[in-house]
Design a protein around this motif. Structure first.
Motif, PDB file in Angstrom:
ATOM      1  N   ARG A  55      24.779  51.592 -61.792  1.00  0.00           N
ATOM      2  CA  ARG A  55      23.319  51.617 -61.856  1.00  0.00           C
ATOM      3  C   ARG A  55      22.672  50.894 -60.682  1.00  0.00           C
ATOM      4  N   GLY A  56      23.503  50.343 -59.802  1.00  0.00           N
ATOM      5  CA  GLY A  56      22.978  49.687 -58.625  1.00  0.00           C
ATOM      6  C   GLY A  56      22.243  48.395 -58.901  1.00  0.00           C
ATOM      7  N   GLU A  57      22.685  47.623 -59.900  1.00  0.00           N
ATOM      8  CA  GLU A  57      21.958  46.407 -60.281  1.00  0.00           C
ATOM      9  C   GLU A  57      22.823  45.155 -60.238  1.00  0.00           C
ATOM     10  N   LEU A  58      24.099  45.243 -60.542  1.00  0.00           N
ATOM     11  CA  LEU A  58      24.944  44.070 -60.730  1.00  0.00           C
ATOM     12  C   LEU A  58      26.042  44.024 -59.679  1.00  0.00           C
ATOM     13  N   ASP A  59      26.312  42.825 -59.169  1.00  0.00           N
ATOM     14  CA  ASP A  59      27.496  42.649 -58.342  1.00  0.00           C
ATOM     15  C   ASP A  59      28.655  42.206 -59.225  1.00  0.00           C
ATOM     16  N   LEU A  60      29.773  41.867 -58.618  1.00  0.00           N
ATOM     17  CA  LEU A  60      30.963  41.529 -59.394  1.00  0.00           C
ATOM     18  C   LEU A  60      30.730  40.314 -60.283  1.00  0.00           C
ATOM     19  N   TYR A  61      30.050  39.285 -59.772  1.00  0.00           N
ATOM     20  CA  TYR A  61      29.822  38.075 -60.559  1.00  0.00           C
ATOM     21  C   TYR A  61      28.920  38.356 -61.760  1.00  0.00           C
ATOM     22  N   ALA A  62      27.878  39.136 -61.554  1.00  0.00           N
ATOM     23  CA  ALA A  62      26.990  39.476 -62.670  1.00  0.00           C
ATOM     24  C   ALA A  62      27.716  40.331 -63.700  1.00  0.00           C
ATOM     25  N   GLN A  63      28.590  41.216 -63.262  1.00  0.00           N
ATOM     26  CA  GLN A  63      29.361  42.018 -64.203  1.00  0.00           C
ATOM     27  C   GLN A  63      30.307  41.155 -65.014  1.00  0.00           C
ATOM     28  N   GLN A  64      30.892  40.151 -64.393  1.00  0.00           N
ATOM     29  CA  GLN A  64      31.753  39.220 -65.135  1.00  0.00           C
ATOM     30  C   GLN A  64      30.965  38.528 -66.246  1.00  0.00           C
ATOM     31  N   GLU A  65      29.750  38.152 -65.942  1.00  0.00           N
ATOM     32  CA  GLU A  65      28.901  37.496 -66.941  1.00  0.00           C
ATOM     33  C   GLU A  65      28.614  38.429 -68.111  1.00  0.00           C
ATOM     34  N   VAL A  66      28.291  39.693 -67.823  1.00  0.00           N
ATOM     35  CA  VAL A  66      28.027  40.659 -68.883  1.00  0.00           C
ATOM     36  C   VAL A  66      29.285  40.930 -69.687  1.00  0.00           C
ATOM     37  N   VAL A  67      30.425  40.982 -69.021  1.00  0.00           N
ATOM     38  CA  VAL A  67      31.691  41.275 -69.690  1.00  0.00           C
ATOM     39  C   VAL A  67      32.017  40.209 -70.723  1.00  0.00           C
ATOM     40  N   ILE A  68      32.038  38.936 -70.327  1.00  0.00           N
ATOM     41  CA  ILE A  68      32.425  37.896 -71.278  1.00  0.00           C
ATOM     42  C   ILE A  68      31.358  37.717 -72.346  1.00  0.00           C
ATOM     43  N   GLY A  69      30.084  37.942 -71.997  1.00  0.00           N
ATOM     44  CA  GLY A  69      29.031  37.854 -73.012  1.00  0.00           C
ATOM     45  C   GLY A  69      29.155  38.944 -74.058  1.00  0.00           C
ATOM     46  N   THR A  70      29.504  40.162 -73.630  1.00  0.00           N
ATOM     47  CA  THR A  70      29.671  41.260 -74.578  1.00  0.00           C
ATOM     48  C   THR A  70      30.934  41.083 -75.401  1.00  0.00           C
ATOM     49  N   VAL A  71      32.000  40.573 -74.791  1.00  0.00           N
ATOM     50  CA  VAL A  71      33.216  40.294 -75.554  1.00  0.00           C
ATOM     51  C   VAL A  71      32.936  39.262 -76.644  1.00  0.00           C
ATOM     52  N   PHE A  72      32.124  38.275 -76.329  1.00  0.00           N
ATOM     53  CA  PHE A  72      31.761  37.269 -77.334  1.00  0.00           C
ATOM     54  C   PHE A  72      30.963  37.906 -78.463  1.00  0.00           C
ATOM     55  N   THR A  73      29.964  38.711 -78.125  1.00  0.00           N
ATOM     56  CA  THR A  73      29.070  39.262 -79.143  1.00  0.00           C
ATOM     57  C   THR A  73      29.713  40.414 -79.902  1.00  0.00           C
ATOM     58  N   ASP A  74      30.305  41.365 -79.168  1.00  0.00           N
ATOM     59  CA  ASP A  74      30.840  42.573 -79.801  1.00  0.00           C
ATOM     60  C   ASP A  74      32.334  42.509 -80.068  1.00  0.00           C
ATOM     61  N   GLY A  75      33.023  41.614 -79.415  1.00  0.00           N
ATOM     62  CA  GLY A  75      34.473  41.552 -79.561  1.00  0.00           C
ATOM     63  C   GLY A  75      35.212  42.312 -78.487  1.00  0.00           C
ATOM     64  N   GLU A  76      34.556  43.246 -77.809  1.00  0.00           N
ATOM     65  CA  GLU A  76      35.211  44.060 -76.787  1.00  0.00           C
ATOM     66  C   GLU A  76      34.142  44.749 -75.948  1.00  0.00           C
ATOM     67  N   VAL A  77      34.545  45.184 -74.763  1.00  0.00           N
ATOM     68  CA  VAL A  77      33.652  45.905 -73.870  1.00  0.00           C
ATOM     69  C   VAL A  77      34.498  46.827 -73.008  1.00  0.00           C
ATOM     70  N   LEU A  78      33.906  47.920 -72.548  1.00  0.00           N
ATOM     71  CA  LEU A  78      34.598  48.901 -71.716  1.00  0.00           C
ATOM     72  C   LEU A  78      33.981  48.903 -70.317  1.00  0.00           C
ATOM     73  N   ALA A  79      34.844  48.972 -69.306  1.00  0.00           N
ATOM     74  CA  ALA A  79      34.407  49.149 -67.928  1.00  0.00           C
ATOM     75  C   ALA A  79      34.987  50.473 -67.442  1.00  0.00           C
ATOM     76  N   ARG A  80      34.120  51.383 -67.039  1.00  0.00           N
ATOM     77  CA  ARG A  80      34.554  52.726 -66.637  1.00  0.00           C
ATOM     78  C   ARG A  80      34.414  52.900 -65.126  1.00  0.00           C
ATOM     79  N   ARG A  81      35.463  53.431 -64.525  1.00  0.00           N
ATOM     80  CA  ARG A  81      35.422  53.715 -63.094  1.00  0.00           C
ATOM     81  C   ARG A  81      34.756  55.071 -62.859  1.00  0.00           C
ATOM     82  N   ARG A  82      33.758  55.061 -61.996  1.00  0.00           N
ATOM     83  CA  ARG A  82      33.074  56.276 -61.605  1.00  0.00           C
ATOM     84  C   ARG A  82      33.426  56.589 -60.151  1.00  0.00           C
TER      85      ARG A  82
END
Length: 493
Positions: free
Chosen positions: A127-154
């Motif tokens: 989406r052209g919004e997050l760099d690697l560090y920001a994605q790491q933050e979203v990843v661990i935050g979603t794992v905490f809240t939802d238990g899991e998260v998916l990262a898809r290669r486009r």
């Protein structure tokens, strides 16, 4: 066992020896189990649930409900939101830093120049919004809240590459995208949107093209597509052998947090009632009349220092508001249970440092730091390592530079030091004694050894060009020795 049971066992043994043998074995197993009080079935263990399910079946059918409750708690419960922020800030902080590992310093710099433009800019995000560090933050935050998260290669080619240094982008997806209606794909079994091979490996994910709960729906029915495991990173915490799906980290403490929130709301209402002071006017029915009722208006406008006359024959009695007792102790104990269930300290959850000294604060931090290191390995091993695999594959396909074999090292953010003087002094002694390496100490502090080495070389070259004397690094006294020397000089003076 009474005579009835013995007679029944003897009768069954004569008629059906195999069944009788099974009854005897079952009875012996039950007798062994009863040696443990927790295994007994009675009044004290009534209501205990102990289903014989594997790790994924334990949350089967309720994983979606758990996610929704966890998200609602993070949105509306302050301590849930605080717990999430504590985990994210300690695990990722300002970012888990990647660095290129290569034998040639010049080639290493060229490789890193390309990777920096791709990984550390919003070009990495689909989406052209997050760099690697920001994605790491979203990843661990979603794992905490939802238990899991998916990262898809486009994969991006042609006009869709948009001058990207590497031809791929990453799209982070919530697990709501998994199509749970599909149960099979050929000979493979599909469970909750995850396709498994006959030997149990994950082969693909069946993902909706849109979020089922998106506000922007195109009106068309939800359609899922099969995506190879090579294009998906599934990040989650694995607590049991064979576990492939995650559960929200708030699951063990949801009831406690819900009860605590309800209790706080009740106490707030109780405090409001305690702040109210009402007066009840009573009088004999023979003295009551319309004129006397009108005279009561003064009592409804009581002000500090006001003197109000009551009607003749009237008696005023004041209500006794309820008192609030035991509130701090109750909340403190429950917040301690919540923080322990999550794996953080109560002080970090509440921000309350009263009654905490250096020793207790350090002991609590040491225990929490171990958990943080485990969670950092989760992000590095499942997300960062997957991104590295995609980078290496894109590098070989695009041949951005002459084919070079390289690897990425990842450095977790620095751990704040409680007593920098003593702790750094201990690190220096550990390196000098040979029980630790300088690179490992630097990584512990959240620093990149390669970057430090380059910057020290640059400093030395610039000092030489400016005809400055080199800074003596070797042989410097430790902080403790410097303080001791200063104390001796002060006493002598």
């Amino acid at each position: 066992m009474g005579w009835v049971g013995k007679t029944l066992d003897r009768f069954i043994g004569e008629i059906a020896p195999m069944i009788g043998s099974k009854r005897m074995l079952a009875r012996r197993a039950m007798g062994l189990a009863m040696n443990y009080d927790a295994a007994a079935r009675g009044r004290r263990t009534e209501g205990w649930k102990a289903p014989a399910t594997d790790a994924d079946a334990a949350a089967f059918g309720s994983r979606e409900r758990l996610r929704q409750l966890s998200r609602d708690m993070v949105r509306n419960r302050p301590y849930a939101a605080r717990a999430r922020e504590v985990v994210v800030s300690n695990v990722v902080g300002t970012g888990i830093v990647p660095s290129v590992v290569h034998g040639d310093a010049a080639k290493q710099a060229k490789i890193w120049a390309v990777l920096r433009e791709h990984l550390l800019t919003p070009a990495l995000d689909a989406r052209g919004e997050l760099d690697l560090y920001a994605q790491q933050e979203v990843v661990i935050g979603t794992v905490f809240t939802d238990g899991e998260v998916l990262a898809r290669r486009r994969i991006r080619r042609g006009k869709y590459a948009r001058d990207l240094p590497l031809g791929f982008q990453i799209e982070l997806l919530e697990c709501d995208y998994l199509d749970t209606t599909i149960t099979s794909w050929g000979a493979n079994e599909v469970i909750e949107g995850v396709e498994y091979s006959p030997i149990g490996d994950i082969e693909a994910y069946h993902l909706f093209r849109e979020h089922p709960g998106a506000a922007r729906m195109r009106g068309a029915p939800l359609i899922s597509e099969r995506v190879s495991w090579r294009d998906i990173l599934h990040i989650r915490r694995l607590d049991r052998p064979g576990q492939l799906r995650g559960v929200p980290w708030l699951a063990p403490v949801m009831l406690t947090m819900g009860d605590l929130s309800d209790y706080q709301e009740a106490e707030i209402l109780k405090q409001k009632m305690a702040a109210l002071l009402a007066g009840v006017v009573t009088y004999d029915k023979d003295d009551a009349g319309a004129e006397d009722v009108k005279k009561l208006r003064g009592l409804s406008k009581l002000e500090p220092g006001a003197v109000v006359a009551a009607p003749q024959g009237a008696q005023v009695s004041w209500t006794t508001p309820p008192r609030v007792e035991g509130y701090p102790e109750f909340v403190r104990e429950n917040l301690g249970a919540v923080s322990m269930g999550i794996g953080i300290t109560r002080e970090s959850l509440t921000g309350d440092l009263s009654g905490v000294n250096f020793s207790s604060g350090r002991m609590g931090r040491m225990e929490m730091d171990r958990n943080v290191e485990r969670w950092q390995r989760l992000v590095i091993g499942q997300f960062c390592a997957g991104v590295e695999r995609w980078v290496r594959e894109a590098w070989r396909l695009q041949q951005v530079l002459p084919a070079e074999e390289f690897a990425l090292a990842h450095t977790a953010p620095r751990r704040p030091l409680i007593d920098p003087n003593d702790e750094i002094d201990a690190m220096v002694k550990a390196v000098e004694a040979g029980v630790n390496s300088r690179q490992n100490v630097q990584r512990t502090l959240g620093l990149d050894p390669e970057q430090i080495r380059r910057e020290r070389a640059e400093d030395q070259n610039k000092d030489t060009e400016a005809n400055l004397a080199p800074v003596a690094v070797q042989g410097l006294p430790s902080a403790r020795e410097a303080r001791a020397k200063a104390n001796i000089q002060e006493k002598q003076a």
